[in-house]
Every structure is written in C-alpha cells, then in structure tokens.
Scaffold this active site. Sequence first.
Site, PDB file in Angstrom:
ATOM      1  N   ALA A 106      11.223   1.025  -2.488  1.00 49.98           N
ATOM      2  CA  ALA A 106      11.123  -0.233  -3.174  1.00 49.98           C
ATOM      3  C   ALA A 106      11.010  -0.105  -4.474  1.00 49.98           C
ATOM      4  O   ALA A 106      11.855  -0.642  -5.225  1.00 49.98           O
ATOM      5  CB  ALA A 106      10.084  -0.907  -2.474  1.00 49.98           C
ATOM      6  N   SER A 148       7.008   1.829   0.117  1.00 48.50           N
ATOM      7  CA  SER A 148       6.740   1.614  -1.382  1.00 48.50           C
ATOM      8  C   SER A 148       7.570   2.327  -2.513  1.00 48.50           C
ATOM      9  O   SER A 148       7.996   1.928  -3.335  1.00 48.50           O
ATOM     10  CB  SER A 148       5.220   1.566  -1.662  1.00 48.50           C
ATOM     11  OG  SER A 148       4.810   3.034  -1.427  1.00 48.50           O
ATOM     12  N   SER A 149       7.912   3.868  -2.117  1.00 46.40           N
ATOM     13  CA  SER A 149       8.495   4.442  -3.184  1.00 46.40           C
ATOM     14  C   SER A 149      10.168   4.109  -3.108  1.00 46.40           C
ATOM     15  O   SER A 149      10.506   3.987  -4.357  1.00 46.40           O
ATOM     16  CB  SER A 149       8.294   6.156  -2.807  1.00 46.40           C
ATOM     17  OG  SER A 149       8.621   6.350  -1.478  1.00 46.40           O
ATOM     18  N   PRO A 163       0.877  -1.240   0.028  1.00 50.25           N
ATOM     19  CA  PRO A 163       0.072  -0.088  -0.035  1.00 50.25           C
ATOM     20  C   PRO A 163       0.790   1.269   0.080  1.00 50.25           C
ATOM     21  O   PRO A 163       1.963   1.346   0.639  1.00 50.25           O
ATOM     22  CB  PRO A 163      -0.843  -0.223   1.372  1.00 50.25           C
ATOM     23  CG  PRO A 163      -0.662  -1.481   1.895  1.00 50.25           C
ATOM     24  CD  PRO A 163       0.605  -2.165   1.128  1.00 50.25           C
ATOM     25  N   GLY A 176       3.919   4.603   5.102  1.00 50.90           N
ATOM     26  CA  GLY A 176       5.207   4.338   5.475  1.00 50.90           C
ATOM     27  C   GLY A 176       5.813   2.666   5.228  1.00 50.90           C
ATOM     28  O   GLY A 176       6.627   2.465   6.148  1.00 50.90           O
ATOM     29  N   LEU A 177       5.311   2.204   4.455  1.00 50.64           N
ATOM     30  CA  LEU A 177       5.915   0.778   4.226  1.00 50.64           C
ATOM     31  C   LEU A 177       6.957   0.858   3.320  1.00 50.64           C
ATOM     32  O   LEU A 177       7.034  -0.022   2.520  1.00 50.64           O
ATOM     33  CB  LEU A 177       4.554  -0.205   3.803  1.00 50.64           C
ATOM     34  CG  LEU A 177       3.569  -0.351   4.909  1.00 50.64           C
ATOM     35  CD1 LEU A 177       2.404  -1.117   4.341  1.00 50.64           C
ATOM     36  CD2 LEU A 177       4.143  -0.738   6.381  1.00 50.64           C
ATOM     37  N   ASP A 196      15.329   3.301   4.053  1.00 54.48           N
ATOM     38  CA  ASP A 196      14.363   2.703   3.092  1.00 54.48           C
ATOM     39  C   ASP A 196      14.805   1.931   1.924  1.00 54.48           C
ATOM     40  O   ASP A 196      14.560   0.737   1.579  1.00 54.48           O
ATOM     41  CB  ASP A 196      13.359   3.469   2.811  1.00 54.48           C
ATOM     42  CG  ASP A 196      12.391   3.675   4.169  1.00 54.48           C
ATOM     43  OD1 ASP A 196      12.945   3.402   4.761  1.00 54.48           O
ATOM     44  OD2 ASP A 196      11.143   4.354   3.665  1.00 54.48           O
ATOM     45  N   GLY A 244       2.043   5.330   0.458  1.00 53.32           N
ATOM     46  CA  GLY A 244       2.006   6.451   1.179  1.00 53.32           C
ATOM     47  C   GLY A 244       1.391   6.270   2.794  1.00 53.32           C
ATOM     48  O   GLY A 244       1.006   7.079   3.407  1.00 53.32           O
TER      49      GLY A 244
HETATM   50  O1  PMV Z   1       7.029   6.942   7.461  1.00 50.26           O
HETATM   51  P1  PMV Z   1       8.251   6.725   7.146  1.00 50.26           P
HETATM   52  O2  PMV Z   1       8.637   5.472   6.579  1.00 50.26           O
HETATM   53  O3  PMV Z   1       8.802   7.778   6.062  1.00 50.26           O
HETATM   54  O4  PMV Z   1       9.279   6.857   8.428  1.00 50.26           O
HETATM   55  C1  PMV Z   1       9.964   7.945   8.497  1.00 50.26           C
HETATM   56  C2  PMV Z   1      11.184   7.676   9.784  1.00 50.26           C
HETATM   57  C3  PMV Z   1      11.212   8.919  10.357  1.00 50.26           C
HETATM   58  O5  PMV Z   1      12.289   8.409  11.611  1.00 50.26           O
HETATM   59  C4  PMV Z   1      10.018   9.556  11.093  1.00 50.26           C
HETATM   60  C5  PMV Z   1      12.014  10.042   9.719  1.00 50.26           C
HETATM   61  C6  PMV Z   1      13.498   9.671   9.274  1.00 50.26           C
HETATM   62  O6  PMV Z   1      13.914  10.177   8.114  1.00 50.26           O
HETATM   63  O7  PMV Z   1      14.054   8.842   9.860  1.00 50.26           O
END
Ligand code: PMV
Length: 315
Positions: free
Chosen positions: A111, A108-109, A101, A105-106, A151, A103
């Site tokens: 990956a 996706s962009s 899914p 926080g998993l 990520d 947007g």
């Molecule tokens: O929701 P995500 O996966 O974009 O998490 C960001 C993680 C933070 O610690 C909030 C920000 C960062 O750059 O580390």
Amino acid sequence: MKSTASSPGKVILFGEHFVVYGVRAILCAIDKRITATSRLIDERKIRILSSIGTAEMDLARDSPQGIQPGFMAPFLHIAQEVLKEYNEERGIEVVLESEIPAGVGLGSSSAACVAAAASATGLYERKSKEEILRKALEAERKIFEDASGADSSISAFGGLMAYSKDRQERIEFKGDLSLIIANSRQVHSTRELVMKVREFKSKNEKLFGDLCSTEGTLVDDALKALGRNDLRALGQLMSKNQEMLERIGVSTKVLNDLVREADKISYGSKMTGAGGGGCIIALVDRTNAATTLEHMKKLGDCFTAKIDFEGLSYL
Ligand code: PMV
C-alpha cells in the site's frame, strides 16, 4: 506544491499458501490506509519520512545502484525513478502516514509503494491506476524479487479479487461484510513460512496434493457464497480454511486461540496471510460486529475493518 495520495491495506480471505501451488486466493482491500505526501525540495536529496523509519539518499553523490536493501528501499527507488522520468533537478521528500499495522500481513508495504508512486508522480501529472501499479510493483520487485503483485493490485484497485499466479479477476460484491481483525503481535516472515510449507509438501506429496484440491473447492464455494451474499456459509468456509492452514503448520497457538474465541460470536474466522504470527480475521455484519469486537478486545489488539471499494485515491 504538495501531492497527496492514499491506498488501502488488504487481508487474504481464502487461499494463502495454496496460491503458491496454483490454487486461487481471494483478497479483500480494507478501509485502513497509507497516505503519502510528496513535495519537491531544494536539496539534491531523496528523503523518506515515516513513523517506523526514515531514509535519505544523496542524489549528488550516490550511484543509482546505491540504494541499500531494506524496507525503505522501494520508496527510494520510486522517488528516484520519478525524478528521472521528469528530468527533475531538485530533490524530493515523501512522508508516509499509516493506519495499517506493519509486518503483520495486512499489506502495508505494498500500500505504501502504491501511495508513494501516485503521490510522487502526482507532482507532475495524474496517471492511471494501472500505470501507478506498474511503477509500484517494479520498485517492490527490485527489493523483494518474488513479490506476487497481489497485494499491490488489490491496493491500487480496491474491492475483492480472485487471484492466481496467471490471472486476477475482480469479484463483484455489494453486501455488508465487515471483519474484526485481531493482531497476535507475533511478527512473521512470509519467506520463512513459504519455505516451511515447501518442506511440508516435499515430505507429504500425496497429502498436500489432496489438500490443494480441497482448498480449490473451498475457494469455489466461497466465491459462490459471496455471490449469494451468504455470510453464514462464508464464515463456515473460513473456519474450514483455518483447519487447512493448521494442517500445513502455519498457524500458531496464539492464532488458534484467537480463532477459537472469535468463532464463539462471529460467522467464522481464520488466520490471514503467511501465518507464524500476524493477524486473524473474523467475519461479522452489523448484527454481531460490536459483540465480537468487545469479546476480542479482552484478548488483545483488534479493530473493525470494512471492504475498501476505492483503492488508490488522490487527496
Ligand atoms: O502475510 P502475507 O500477506 O505476506 O501473505 C503471503 C501469502 C502467501 O500465500 C503465504 C505467499 C504468497 O506469495 O502468496
């Protein structure tokens, strides 16, 4: 000829937000993937197709600076760089298919960037994960200049990773760890949430310093629990991490409610990523995965995920 590559999404098991201030975070690649398929086309164009949007760039006309900012921009950049690198006269089409899914926080962009870089490069040669990661990250940073790289690293290499600003370490773990991921369906903006925490910090310097050292200890304990394959301890630490995230104001009522429900059956749970929406993760194994999933399904969108140990792979 076609070239296909796929790359996994991720969750943050521990340390989001505190990682911005020097604490280590623990990331985990999940077995939900983005697949990118590239092929050369006769038109002098770059075409990106995906279920959440499309983008096209005319190579005969547009200047290299002609990429408009937006969530498709990194893929246009990747494709453009690959065509340049191999002196390609033709154009390219990249099709992105996702099980992750978007947007929430998993990852996706990131990956998608890793898979797109590997599939486009794969039309000419197969490069190492390190080289593909470099390409993907360069594209991401063109658009989101403060992308930490966490990520895309976890997506390229898979598995578990302890991450701080200056160091990334692979965590050896071979246990049976599954997660139930429940989506709050609240879309979030990482940037806004990071600003919110910065404001919290500036108003509560001493408290925030104390919270950072507590979080640091919590992450150390989590690494030890992973080493012992102690899911019970790990789950409790996740719940403690959730309390910390609630204290700095990044969880929401929907996320808190999902966590409270998940805690009834799983080993422990927390929101994951920036917060303000997005997903929660609940730690389970084969003894409580099905019951937790069934329970959480009553509340909304959720699915089971396991660790992906492979990272980037070519099909
Ligand atoms: O929701 P995500 O996966 O974009 O998490 C960001 C993680 C933070 O610690 C909030 C920000 C960062 O750059 O580390």
